[in-house]
Each structure stands twice: as structure tokens, then as C-alpha cells.
Scaffold this motif. Structure first.
Motif, PDB file in Angstrom:
ATOM      1  N   MET A   1      -3.396   2.566  -0.998  1.00 17.35           N
ATOM      2  CA  MET A   1      -3.467   4.022  -1.160  1.00 17.35           C
ATOM      3  C   MET A   1      -4.922   4.397  -1.401  1.00 17.35           C
ATOM      4  SD  MET A   1      -1.095   6.057  -0.769  1.00 17.35           S
ATOM      5  CE  MET A   1      -1.573   7.678  -0.265  1.00 17.35           C
ATOM      6  N   THR A   2      -5.641   4.565  -0.306  1.00 16.26           N
ATOM      7  CA  THR A   2      -7.060   4.886  -0.370  1.00 16.26           C
ATOM      8  C   THR A   2      -7.479   5.472   0.963  1.00 16.26           C
ATOM      9  OG1 THR A   2      -9.262   4.016  -0.880  1.00 16.26           O
ATOM     10  CG2 THR A   2      -7.816   2.571   0.399  1.00 16.26           C
ATOM     11  N   PHE A   3      -8.704   6.005   0.996  1.00 18.53           N
ATOM     12  CA  PHE A   3      -9.289   6.363   2.285  1.00 18.53           C
ATOM     13  C   PHE A   3      -9.672   5.057   2.975  1.00 18.53           C
ATOM     14  CE2 PHE A   3     -13.133   7.820   4.725  1.00 18.53           C
ATOM     15  CZ  PHE A   3     -12.412   8.439   5.720  1.00 18.53           C
ATOM     16  N   VAL A   4      -9.541   5.044   4.284  1.00 15.77           N
ATOM     17  CA  VAL A   4      -9.643   3.770   5.007  1.00 15.77           C
ATOM     18  C   VAL A   4     -11.038   3.151   4.922  1.00 15.77           C
ATOM     19  CG1 VAL A   4     -10.200   4.727   7.299  1.00 15.77           C
ATOM     20  CG2 VAL A   4      -8.770   2.642   7.101  1.00 15.77           C
ATOM     21  N   ALA A   5     -12.043   3.910   4.498  1.00 14.21           N
ATOM     22  CA  ALA A   5     -13.396   3.342   4.324  1.00 14.21           C
ATOM     23  C   ALA A   5     -13.376   2.135   3.393  1.00 14.21           C
ATOM     24  CB  ALA A   5     -14.348   4.400   3.767  1.00 14.21           C
ATOM     25  N   THR A   6     -12.490   2.159   2.408  1.00 10.72           N
ATOM     26  CA  THR A   6     -12.411   1.050   1.452  1.00 10.72           C
ATOM     27  C   THR A   6     -12.094  -0.253   2.193  1.00 10.72           C
ATOM     28  OG1 THR A   6     -11.388   2.693  -0.004  1.00 10.72           O
ATOM     29  CG2 THR A   6     -11.427   0.426  -0.797  1.00 10.72           C
ATOM     30  N   LEU A   7     -11.112  -0.189   3.093  1.00  9.33           N
ATOM     31  CA  LEU A   7     -10.734  -1.392   3.845  1.00  9.33           C
ATOM     32  C   LEU A   7     -11.727  -1.679   4.971  1.00  9.33           C
ATOM     33  CD1 LEU A   7      -7.980  -0.606   2.407  1.00  9.33           C
ATOM     34  CD2 LEU A   7      -6.899  -1.920   4.223  1.00  9.33           C
ATOM     35  N   ASN A   8     -12.173  -0.625   5.649  1.00  3.44           N
ATOM     36  CA  ASN A   8     -13.099  -0.832   6.771  1.00  3.44           C
ATOM     37  C   ASN A   8     -14.342  -1.598   6.333  1.00  3.44           C
ATOM     38  OD1 ASN A   8     -11.450   0.598   8.498  1.00  3.44           O
ATOM     39  ND2 ASN A   8     -12.719   2.432   8.570  1.00  3.44           N
ATOM     40  N   THR A   9     -14.876  -1.240   5.169  1.00  2.00           N
ATOM     41  CA  THR A   9     -16.125  -1.884   4.747  1.00  2.00           C
ATOM     42  C   THR A   9     -15.891  -3.359   4.387  1.00  2.00           C
ATOM     43  OG1 THR A   9     -15.818  -0.864   2.581  1.00  2.00           O
ATOM     44  CG2 THR A   9     -17.376   0.195   4.071  1.00  2.00           C
ATOM     45  N   ILE A  10     -14.702  -3.659   3.873  1.00  5.61           N
ATOM     46  CA  ILE A  10     -14.367  -5.075   3.610  1.00  5.61           C
ATOM     47  C   ILE A  10     -14.380  -5.834   4.937  1.00  5.61           C
ATOM     48  CG2 ILE A  10     -12.535  -6.649   2.829  1.00  5.61           C
ATOM     49  CD1 ILE A  10     -11.654  -4.375   0.859  1.00  5.61           C
ATOM     50  N   VAL A  11     -13.757  -5.228   5.949  1.00  7.50           N
ATOM     51  CA  VAL A  11     -13.682  -5.870   7.269  1.00  7.50           C
ATOM     52  C   VAL A  11     -15.085  -5.985   7.886  1.00  7.50           C
ATOM     53  CG1 VAL A  11     -12.792  -5.539   9.621  1.00  7.50           C
ATOM     54  CG2 VAL A  11     -11.275  -5.226   7.654  1.00  7.50           C
ATOM     55  N   HIS A  12     -15.931  -4.977   7.685  1.00  7.22           N
ATOM     56  CA  HIS A  12     -17.308  -5.047   8.208  1.00  7.22           C
ATOM     57  C   HIS A  12     -18.060  -6.257   7.660  1.00  7.22           C
ATOM     58  CE1 HIS A  12     -17.002  -1.335  10.249  1.00  7.22           C
ATOM     59  NE2 HIS A  12     -17.238  -0.524   9.242  1.00  7.22           N
ATOM     60  N   CYS A  13     -17.696  -6.704   6.470  1.00  9.47           N
ATOM     61  CA  CYS A  13     -18.356  -7.880   5.880  1.00  9.47           C
ATOM     62  C   CYS A  13     -17.753  -9.183   6.411  1.00  9.47           C
ATOM     63  CB  CYS A  13     -18.210  -7.868   4.359  1.00  9.47           C
ATOM     64  SG  CYS A  13     -18.988  -6.461   3.575  1.00  9.47           S
ATOM     65  N   GLY A  14     -16.761  -9.078   7.263  1.00  6.45           N
ATOM     66  CA  GLY A  14     -16.074 -10.280   7.755  1.00  6.45           C
ATOM     67  C   GLY A  14     -15.029 -10.772   6.771  1.00  6.45           C
ATOM     68  N   ALA A  15     -14.796 -10.007   5.713  1.00 10.47           N
ATOM     69  CA  ALA A  15     -13.846 -10.422   4.677  1.00 10.47           C
ATOM     70  C   ALA A  15     -12.454  -9.854   4.975  1.00 10.47           C
ATOM     71  CB  ALA A  15     -14.341  -9.966   3.313  1.00 10.47           C
ATOM     72  N   VAL A  16     -11.504 -10.267   4.159  1.00 11.17           N
ATOM     73  CA  VAL A  16     -10.100  -9.904   4.387  1.00 11.17           C
ATOM     74  C   VAL A  16      -9.601  -9.047   3.220  1.00 11.17           C
ATOM     75  CG1 VAL A  16      -7.766 -10.869   4.615  1.00 11.17           C
ATOM     76  CG2 VAL A  16      -9.716 -12.050   5.642  1.00 11.17           C
ATOM     77  N   PRO A  17      -9.086  -7.840   3.498  1.00 11.04           N
ATOM     78  CA  PRO A  17      -8.482  -7.066   2.409  1.00 11.04           C
ATOM     79  C   PRO A  17      -7.103  -7.630   2.070  1.00 11.04           C
ATOM     80  CG  PRO A  17      -8.500  -5.792   4.479  1.00 11.04           C
ATOM     81  CD  PRO A  17      -9.054  -7.147   4.801  1.00 11.04           C
ATOM     82  N   VAL A  18      -6.866  -7.842   0.796  1.00 12.92           N
ATOM     83  CA  VAL A  18      -5.554  -8.299   0.315  1.00 12.92           C
ATOM     84  C   VAL A  18      -5.008  -7.158  -0.530  1.00 12.92           C
ATOM     85  CG1 VAL A  18      -4.391  -9.971  -1.179  1.00 12.92           C
ATOM     86  CG2 VAL A  18      -6.236 -10.724   0.356  1.00 12.92           C
ATOM     87  N   LEU A  19      -3.824  -6.665  -0.157  1.00 15.01           N
ATOM     88  CA  LEU A  19      -3.344  -5.431  -0.790  1.00 15.01           C
ATOM     89  C   LEU A  19      -2.345  -5.701  -1.920  1.00 15.01           C
ATOM     90  CD1 LEU A  19      -2.860  -3.154   2.360  1.00 15.01           C
ATOM     91  CD2 LEU A  19      -4.895  -3.467   0.923  1.00 15.01           C
ATOM     92  N   VAL A  20      -2.495  -4.903  -2.964  1.00 17.65           N
ATOM     93  CA  VAL A  20      -1.540  -4.868  -4.077  1.00 17.65           C
ATOM     94  C   VAL A  20      -1.003  -3.438  -4.109  1.00 17.65           C
ATOM     95  CG1 VAL A  20      -1.335  -4.910  -6.591  1.00 17.65           C
ATOM     96  CG2 VAL A  20      -2.641  -6.694  -5.415  1.00 17.65           C
ATOM     97  N   ASP A  21       0.308  -3.306  -4.187  1.00 23.32           N
ATOM     98  CA  ASP A  21       0.918  -1.970  -4.106  1.00 23.32           C
ATOM     99  C   ASP A  21       0.547  -1.136  -5.339  1.00 23.32           C
ATOM    100  OD1 ASP A  21       2.351   0.078  -2.958  1.00 23.32           O
ATOM    101  OD2 ASP A  21       4.292  -0.956  -2.972  1.00 23.32           O
ATOM    102  N   ILE A  22       0.825   0.156  -5.212  1.00 24.07           N
ATOM    103  CA  ILE A  22       0.452   1.101  -6.265  1.00 24.07           C
ATOM    104  C   ILE A  22       1.637   1.392  -7.193  1.00 24.07           C
ATOM    105  CG2 ILE A  22      -1.337   2.275  -4.957  1.00 24.07           C
ATOM    106  CD1 ILE A  22       0.928   4.513  -4.464  1.00 24.07           C
ATOM    107  N   ASP A  23       1.314   2.093  -8.251  1.00 27.47           N
ATOM    108  CA  ASP A  23       2.336   2.709  -9.092  1.00 27.47           C
ATOM    109  C   ASP A  23       2.625   4.079  -8.458  1.00 27.47           C
ATOM    110  OD1 ASP A  23       2.938   2.933 -12.522  1.00 27.47           O
ATOM    111  OD2 ASP A  23       3.199   4.626 -11.177  1.00 27.47           O
ATOM    112  N   ARG A  24       3.867   4.334  -8.164  1.00 26.96           N
ATOM    113  CA  ARG A  24       4.244   5.563  -7.453  1.00 26.96           C
ATOM    114  C   ARG A  24       3.847   6.821  -8.230  1.00 26.96           C
ATOM    115  NH1 ARG A  24      10.444   6.496  -5.636  1.00 26.96           N
ATOM    116  NH2 ARG A  24      10.007   4.555  -4.551  1.00 26.96           N
ATOM    117  N   ALA A  25       3.891   6.740  -9.556  1.00 21.15           N
ATOM    118  CA  ALA A  25       3.614   7.928 -10.361  1.00 21.15           C
ATOM    119  C   ALA A  25       2.117   8.217 -10.446  1.00 21.15           C
ATOM    120  CB  ALA A  25       4.191   7.758 -11.759  1.00 21.15           C
ATOM    121  N   THR A  26       1.321   7.179 -10.693  1.00 21.20           N
ATOM    122  CA  THR A  26      -0.116   7.428 -10.937  1.00 21.20           C
ATOM    123  C   THR A  26      -0.954   7.251  -9.675  1.00 21.20           C
ATOM    124  OG1 THR A  26      -0.630   5.136 -11.467  1.00 21.20           O
ATOM    125  CG2 THR A  26       0.180   6.514 -13.269  1.00 21.20           C
TER     126      THR A  26
END
Ligand SMILES: Cc1ncc(COP(=O)(O)O)c(C=O)c1O
Length: 387
Positions: free
Chosen positions: A82-107
Motif C-alpha cells: 500500500m504505497t505509491f509505486v515509486a517505493t517499489l520501482n526504486t527498489i527494482v532500479h537497484c536490481g533488488a527485490v521488493p518483499v511485501l508484508v501486508d498492511i493493517d486494514r484500519a491504519t
């Protein structure tokens, strides 16, 4: 019905910003220079950060911060869908892999208690996002990070002025990246700031943001400067201009007023929309924070309506009320779904939110009358399409 279209966001630019901008334009130096230096020092002092690197956007800031933290090919960075895609894109630009952890629905923030399960020998950093200005739970994140020897990079794009347990975002023993995009809590047109407690990260990010050059042009071309420079590594062109800093210097002075007004308007929405069927209002986190209210994002309760969120937004637009969509969960975009095999339901809480979230008009300068128009239109749409 409202006669003029009401946008969901609008920057508040005052006479001081305009005068400073004109002064910059007439000064003979409009790109990176003395105003950027002043703005950077004042911003670092405001957040209580040790070192700060001015950049052309938070996206550029995230990119250089990740690289400065040593993140490269094959490394893993734990973040939120749950973010703007720049957060993931920049990880990928470094050749790294984003690993996702789900959010709390309320916060809408990453679930700190789920992070440790995703740590592997390749994990190099945890990258929480302070969603819409309400800080993620930093204490457990800092504890896991220090115990497991990984860095913390805060995506603080929404969090200029946010506080966690009485301390401003930007002063923790981490690296944080702020955004000054026009919709944010303060603006430089486009722009961002990397704030870090780590001198080595500061030095590397400083080099990376401007071609890897060890001396920027305004220092080289000043009377006492030398035109020569070295290139220590191949950097990028992510420098902030004095034109941007001219705005930032005055926006920073007005920030407290902006934050107070955003909070007042958020509370007005809370009161006016409490108990209205069809809308789930934003929740507060259970630990003490100052919420910067970058956005006011209820969820459209589509299970109780005959329409979905996109139609809800279209109906408001037809009533001259603008809204925003922040954001579609990043794992649902085709690049990420294809590359990592992620299905929407792999992160069910983010998927739930992504289908329902909507940003209502919220900015300093929104009058009570404007807000009442938005509230009336929302009530009207929800009533018309109740299931
Ligand atoms: C969570 C988040 N991270 C990063 C960014 C990128 O900021 P910028 O537009 O300054 O590059 C944004 C922008 O909206 C954002 O919402």
C-alpha cells in the motif's frame, strides 16, 4: 449543486514564496545554490535530522538512499504493497527485490509484527511507508532491524511534520525520504529531501544525486572555487534547484499552520461523516503520533452500495467534487504481477483497501463552505446508490 469544480488538492502559495521566487529568478543563479543550502539546513533542523541531502523528488531520493545503503542486485527490501509505486520501482532500479508484508486494514500501515517472518539472509532493509502522514509503528521495526542487522529506510513522502511517540519523523536512527510534490503537506513544485543519521549514507547519497561529482557547479564557479572536480562513482541528475528551494524556505515557515488546518478539516470530515452508511472513516493508530493528514482517505463500503469506488468517484465528479485515488496497491500493477507472480489476494488487506480507498478534498485553503459542498455531495451519492 456546486457550480465550480473543487479539486481534491491544491498547493497554498503565498506572497512570500512568490517574492522569493522572483528574487531567485533575478539573482543570476537559479539551479542548485545558496538557497538550496539554506533550505536543506532549515529542513534538517526542523525534523531534527543529522544529515540532509536535497533532491529533485522523493523518487530520486529513494533511489539514491537505497544505493547509499548498499542495496544492490539480489538484495531484498521488505516493504508494503500500500504505497505509491515509486517505493517499489526504486527498489527494482537497484536490481533488488521488493518483499511485501501486508498492511493493517484500519491504519493502512505495514504490519510490523509480520515483518520478521519475511527476513532472509538476503534482506538488507525494511522500508515502511508512513501512509497519508500517520506514522508506521517504528519501535518494533527499529528493534527487529537492529537485532537482525538490516537498515531502516522510511518512506516519509507523506510525513513532513508527522511525529511518532513525541518525536518528528526524520530524527530517528534511520534514513528518511520526504516529498515536496505539490499535493504534499509543503511543496517546492517537485522536490524531496533525504535525511539520515548515518554520515556514510549522507556522503554517498550526496555524490549519487549529482553525477557522482565531488563539487557542485555553484561552488566550482564561485569566485573562490576551482573548476575541476572528480567523479567518484556514476551518479544521477537528481539535484534540487534554487527555484525549488525558494518555495521551500517559505513553505517550511508556514508548515505548522498547514498542519493545524489539515487536522481541523480532517476532524470536520470525521464529525460530518460519522455513522453515514457506505463510508468507512479513517482510523487512528493505537500509539501516540501526530498525524500530518497529507490525505483524508475513507474507504467506500462497496458491499453496502450498488456501485464500486470508481463509480463513486465519477458520481462526485459529476457533482463538481474532485477526489484522488491513493493508491492502487502496488502488487496489482501488471509489471509486478507478471514479474513476481503476485495475485491481488496474496495481500488481502491491501487488496481490500485498494478497491475502496478514495481521497477527499483536503488542503489549506479549502473553506468550510467547500468542504460542506463535498460532504453534501458524498451524502447524496451514498444515498442514491445504497444497496
Ligand atoms: C509513498 C510515496 N513514496 C514516494 C513518492 C514519490 O514522491 P515524489 O513525487 O516526490 O517523487 C510518493 C509520491 O506521491 C509517495 O506517495
Amino acid at each position: 449543486m456546486r457550480k465550480e469544480f473543487l479539486p481534491f488538492a491544491r498547493p497554498s502559495i503565498g506572497e512570500e514564496e512568490i517574492a522569493e521566487l522572483i528574487d531567485t529568478l533575478k539573482s543570476g543563479w537559479i539551479t542548485t545554490g545558496p538557497k538550496v543550502e539554506r533550505f536543506t539546513a532549515e529542513f534538517a533542523a526542523y525534523v531534527g535530522g543529522r544529515f540532509a541531502v536535497p533532491v529533485s523528488s522523493a523518487t530520486g531520493g529513494l533511489h539514491v538512499a537505497l544505493l547509499a545503503l548498499g542495496i544492490g542486485p539480489g538484495d531484498e527490501v521488505i516493504t508494503t504493497p500500500m504505497t505509491f509505486v515509486a517505493t517499489l520501482n526504486t527498489i527494482v532500479h537497484c536490481g533488488a527485490v521488493p518483499v511485501l508484508v501486508d498492511i493493517d486494514r484500519a491504519t493502512l500501515n505495514i504490519r510490523a509484527e509480520e515483518i520478521e517472518k519475511k527476513i532472509t539472509p538476503r534482506t538488507k532493509a525494511i522500508l515502511p511507508v508512513h501512509y497519508v502522514g500517520q506514522p508506521a509503528d517504528l519501535d518494533p521495526i527499529l528493534e527487529i532491524a537492529s537485532r537482525r542487522g538490516v537498515a531502516v529506510l522510511e518512506d516519509a513522502a507523506h510525513a513532513v511534520g508527522s511525529e511518532y511517540r513525541g518525536k518528528r519523523i526524520g530524527c530517528f536512527p534511520t534514513t528518511s525520504v520526504f516529498s515536496f510534490h505539490p499535493n504534499k503537506n509543503m511543496t517546492t513544485g517537485e522536490g524531496g529531501m533525504v535525511v539520515t543519521s548515518d554520515e556514510a549514507v549522507f556522503e554517498k547519497a550526496s555524490l549519487l544525486k549529482f553525477h557522482g561529482m565531488d563539487r557542485e557547479s555553484w561552488k566550482r564557479f564561485a569566485k573562490a572555487g576551482s573548476p575541476r572536480y572528480d567523479v567518484a562513482l556514476p551518479g544521477f541528475k537528481y539535484n534540487m534547484m534554487d527555484i525549488q528551494a525558494a518555495l521551500g524556505l517559505h513553505q517550511l515557515r508556514r508548515l505548522e499552520g498547514f498542519l493545524v488546518e489539515r487536522e481541523r478539516l480532517a476532524r470536520r470530515y470525521d464529525e460530518a461523516l460519522a455513522g453515514v452508511a457506505g463510508l468507512i472513516l479513517p482510523s487512528r493508530v493505537p500509539y501516540p503520533v501526530r498525524h500530518a493528514w497529507h490525505l483524508y482517505t475513507p474507504l467506500v463500503d462497496i458491499d453496502r452500495l450498488t456501485i464500486g469506488r470508481d463509480r463513486f468517484m465519477a458520481e462526485l465528479k459529476a457533482r463538481n467534487i474532485g477526489t484522488g485515488l491513493h493508491y492502487t496497491a502496488a502488487h496489482e500493477f501488471s509489471y509486478y504481477a507478471d514479474r513476481f507472480g503476485w495475485r491481488p489476494e496474496d495481500f488481502p488487506e491491501a487488496h481490500f483497501v485498494s478497491e475502496r480507498i478514495v481521497s477527499l478534498p483536503l488542503f489549506p485553503g479549502l473553506t468550510d463552505g467547500d468542504q460542506d459542498d463535498a460532504i453534501e455531495a458524498i451524502r447524496d451519492v451514498l444515498k442514491a446508490f445504497r444497496a
